[in-house]
Design a protein around this motif. Structure first.
Motif, PDB file in Angstrom:
ATOM      1  N   LYS A   1       0.726  -1.139   0.117  1.00 29.54           N
ATOM      2  CA  LYS A   1      -0.105  -0.163   0.052  1.00 29.54           C
ATOM      3  C   LYS A   1       0.776   1.235  -0.053  1.00 29.54           C
ATOM      4  O   LYS A   1       1.939   1.058   0.520  1.00 29.54           O
ATOM      5  N   THR A   2       0.434   2.469  -0.536  1.00 27.47           N
ATOM      6  CA  THR A   2       0.923   3.736  -0.546  1.00 27.47           C
ATOM      7  C   THR A   2       0.550   4.409   0.448  1.00 27.47           C
ATOM      8  O   THR A   2      -0.583   4.534   0.529  1.00 27.47           O
ATOM      9  N   GLY A   3       1.340   5.024   1.578  1.00 20.61           N
ATOM     10  CA  GLY A   3       0.710   5.799   2.376  1.00 20.61           C
ATOM     11  C   GLY A   3       1.770   6.372   3.342  1.00 20.61           C
ATOM     12  O   GLY A   3       2.934   6.534   2.665  1.00 20.61           O
ATOM     13  N   VAL A   4       1.416   6.686   4.366  1.00 21.67           N
ATOM     14  CA  VAL A   4       2.618   7.668   5.147  1.00 21.67           C
ATOM     15  C   VAL A   4       2.657   7.260   6.610  1.00 21.67           C
ATOM     16  O   VAL A   4       1.752   6.373   7.204  1.00 21.67           O
ATOM     17  N   TRP A   5       3.867   7.235   7.284  1.00 20.54           N
ATOM     18  CA  TRP A   5       3.978   6.961   8.756  1.00 20.54           C
ATOM     19  C   TRP A   5       3.694   8.107   9.682  1.00 20.54           C
ATOM     20  O   TRP A   5       4.085   9.230   9.401  1.00 20.54           O
ATOM     21  N   SER A   6       3.127   7.934  10.785  1.00 21.94           N
ATOM     22  CA  SER A   6       3.096   8.944  11.873  1.00 21.94           C
ATOM     23  C   SER A   6       2.776   8.341  13.090  1.00 21.94           C
ATOM     24  O   SER A   6       1.941   7.582  13.363  1.00 21.94           O
ATOM     25  N   GLY A   7       3.576   8.578  14.218  1.00 24.94           N
ATOM     26  CA  GLY A   7       3.556   8.177  15.444  1.00 24.94           C
ATOM     27  C   GLY A   7       3.377   6.476  15.569  1.00 24.94           C
ATOM     28  O   GLY A   7       2.720   6.016  16.350  1.00 24.94           O
ATOM     29  N   GLY A   8       4.181   5.921  14.567  1.00 21.78           N
ATOM     30  CA  GLY A   8       4.300   4.613  14.481  1.00 21.78           C
ATOM     31  C   GLY A   8       3.268   3.816  13.926  1.00 21.78           C
ATOM     32  O   GLY A   8       3.212   2.498  13.916  1.00 21.78           O
ATOM     33  N   VAL A   9       2.585   4.511  13.207  1.00 27.39           N
ATOM     34  CA  VAL A   9       1.314   3.743  12.482  1.00 27.39           C
ATOM     35  C   VAL A   9       1.503   4.175  11.012  1.00 27.39           C
ATOM     36  O   VAL A   9       1.922   5.361  10.669  1.00 27.39           O
ATOM     37  N   PHE A  10       1.072   3.105  10.081  1.00 28.56           N
ATOM     38  CA  PHE A  10       1.211   3.177   8.850  1.00 28.56           C
ATOM     39  C   PHE A  10      -0.258   3.666   8.389  1.00 28.56           C
ATOM     40  O   PHE A  10      -1.204   3.073   8.583  1.00 28.56           O
ATOM     41  N   TYR A  11      -0.402   4.900   7.635  1.00 34.61           N
ATOM     42  CA  TYR A  11      -1.942   5.146   7.251  1.00 34.61           C
ATOM     43  C   TYR A  11      -1.709   5.196   5.576  1.00 34.61           C
ATOM     44  O   TYR A  11      -1.252   5.938   5.058  1.00 34.61           O
ATOM     45  N   PRO A  12      -2.719   4.236   4.921  1.00 34.62           N
ATOM     46  CA  PRO A  12      -2.761   4.112   3.585  1.00 34.62           C
ATOM     47  C   PRO A  12      -3.375   5.400   2.918  1.00 34.62           C
ATOM     48  O   PRO A  12      -4.128   6.049   3.493  1.00 34.62           O
ATOM     49  N   LEU A  13      -3.160   6.125   1.837  1.00 38.56           N
ATOM     50  CA  LEU A  13      -3.544   7.304   1.310  1.00 38.56           C
ATOM     51  C   LEU A  13      -4.689   6.833   0.471  1.00 38.56           C
ATOM     52  O   LEU A  13      -5.353   8.182  -0.076  1.00 38.56           O
ATOM     53  N   GLY A  14      -4.851   5.662   0.164  1.00 40.35           N
ATOM     54  CA  GLY A  14      -6.248   5.377  -0.904  1.00 40.35           C
ATOM     55  C   GLY A  14      -7.144   4.985  -0.070  1.00 40.35           C
ATOM     56  O   GLY A  14      -7.060   4.852   1.281  1.00 40.35           O
ATOM     57  N   ASP A  15      -8.271   4.417  -0.463  1.00 41.99           N
ATOM     58  CA  ASP A  15      -9.363   3.926   0.274  1.00 41.99           C
ATOM     59  C   ASP A  15      -8.802   2.719   1.113  1.00 41.99           C
ATOM     60  O   ASP A  15      -8.042   1.818   0.574  1.00 41.99           O
ATOM     61  N   ASP A  16      -9.119   3.091   2.563  1.00 41.69           N
ATOM     62  CA  ASP A  16      -8.205   2.107   3.519  1.00 41.69           C
ATOM     63  C   ASP A  16      -9.480   1.010   3.975  1.00 41.69           C
ATOM     64  O   ASP A  16      -9.026   0.191   5.073  1.00 41.69           O
ATOM     65  N   ASP A  17     -10.617   1.041   3.376  1.00 39.36           N
ATOM     66  CA  ASP A  17     -11.537  -0.002   3.856  1.00 39.36           C
ATOM     67  C   ASP A  17     -11.833  -0.033   5.418  1.00 39.36           C
ATOM     68  O   ASP A  17     -12.116  -0.946   6.107  1.00 39.36           O
ATOM     69  N   GLY A  18     -11.794   1.272   5.980  1.00 40.49           N
ATOM     70  CA  GLY A  18     -12.083   1.520   7.494  1.00 40.49           C
ATOM     71  C   GLY A  18     -11.026   1.145   8.386  1.00 40.49           C
ATOM     72  O   GLY A  18     -11.217   1.166   9.463  1.00 40.49           O
ATOM     73  N   ASP A  19      -9.835   0.715   7.751  1.00 41.84           N
ATOM     74  CA  ASP A  19      -8.907   0.425   8.430  1.00 41.84           C
ATOM     75  C   ASP A  19      -8.081   1.459   9.096  1.00 41.84           C
ATOM     76  O   ASP A  19      -7.786   2.307   8.408  1.00 41.84           O
ATOM     77  N   ASP A  20      -7.791   1.446  10.316  1.00 43.37           N
ATOM     78  CA  ASP A  20      -7.090   2.856  10.879  1.00 43.37           C
ATOM     79  C   ASP A  20      -5.496   2.733  10.776  1.00 43.37           C
ATOM     80  O   ASP A  20      -4.668   3.413  11.387  1.00 43.37           O
ATOM     81  N   GLY A  21      -5.070   1.832   9.929  1.00 40.04           N
ATOM     82  CA  GLY A  21      -3.574   1.636   9.652  1.00 40.04           C
ATOM     83  C   GLY A  21      -3.211   0.308  10.456  1.00 40.04           C
ATOM     84  O   GLY A  21      -3.831  -0.340  11.421  1.00 40.04           O
ATOM     85  N   ASP A  22      -1.814   0.106  10.190  1.00 42.82           N
ATOM     86  CA  ASP A  22      -1.279  -0.873  10.703  1.00 42.82           C
ATOM     87  C   ASP A  22      -0.245  -0.546  11.918  1.00 42.82           C
ATOM     88  O   ASP A  22       0.647   0.333  11.279  1.00 42.82           O
ATOM     89  N   ALA A  23      -0.053  -0.986  13.102  1.00 44.91           N
ATOM     90  CA  ALA A  23       0.880  -0.664  13.852  1.00 44.91           C
ATOM     91  C   ALA A  23       2.255  -1.320  13.640  1.00 44.91           C
ATOM     92  O   ALA A  23       2.214  -2.384  13.044  1.00 44.91           O
TER      93      ALA A  23
END
Length: 184
Positions: A162-184
């Motif tokens: 997935k394409t996204g950004v890291w912040s606070g130790g969590v990866f956030y996808p920048l596309g449709d994330d299907d309601g997922d708040d990211g992966d720790a």
């Protein structure tokens, strides 16, 4: 930049404790916060910044999905088209998985994206337009302005396909994330 990180972590102190107030519901007010961040009362744009900022301090979103202006004695429903705030700036402290993204809202509130302040991006199935949000406080979010979202896209990396950004130790996808708040 470390002072910005410190300020983001201390954000929200000094605001009224609206989450602890449970007054009676008093009905609705013809107040709309539009997608562009403008506030409208009875069809007229509110131009007094101090009034908007005052209202923003007593704003709350409840589990019913409705936004309210709340005082210790009254609770009034209002309409919010997308989010009550705009994320008008993003600053990065650190790099890679250690990066922290600090968002500044149109109300000059700071929030550091991370486990307690997730980033989410949904994609409109008809238009394909993204709706990028960052959690600010309570259940309130800020809609990222286009320049802020583009800046995130420039910082994007690949992780687990997935394409996204890291912040606070969590990866956030920048596309449709299907309601997922990211992966720790």
């Amino acid at each position: 930049m470390q002072s910005l990180l410190k300020a983001a972590r201390e954000a929200g102190t000094g605001l009224p404790p609206v989450e602890r107030w449970h007054p009676e519901y008093c009905g609705e007010m013809d107040l709309v916060i539009k997608r562009d961040g403008s506030w409208w009362h009875e069809g007229v744009r509110i131009t007094r910044d101090r009034l908007i900022r005052l209202f923003a301090t007593i704003l709350r979103k409840d589990d019913d999905g409705i936004h309210y202006l709340v005082t210790p004695v009254e609770k009034i429903g209002i309409e919010v088209e997308v989010a009550p705030f705009l994320a008008v700036r993003v600053d990065a402290v650190g790099e890679g998985r250690e990066q922290s993204l600090i968002f500044t809202t149109n109300m000059d509130e700071l929030t550091e994206a991370g486990p307690d302040h997730p980033i989410s991006v949904s994609i409109d199935p008809v238009t394909g337009e993204p709706t990028p949000l960052v959690h600010v406080r309570g259940k309130l979010e800020a809609l990222m302005t286009r320049p802020v979202f583009y800046e995130l896209a420039e910082r994007a990396v690949e992780h687990d396909g997935k394409t996204g950004v890291w912040s606070g130790g969590v990866f956030y996808p920048l596309g449709d994330d299907d309601g997922d708040d990211g992966d720790a």
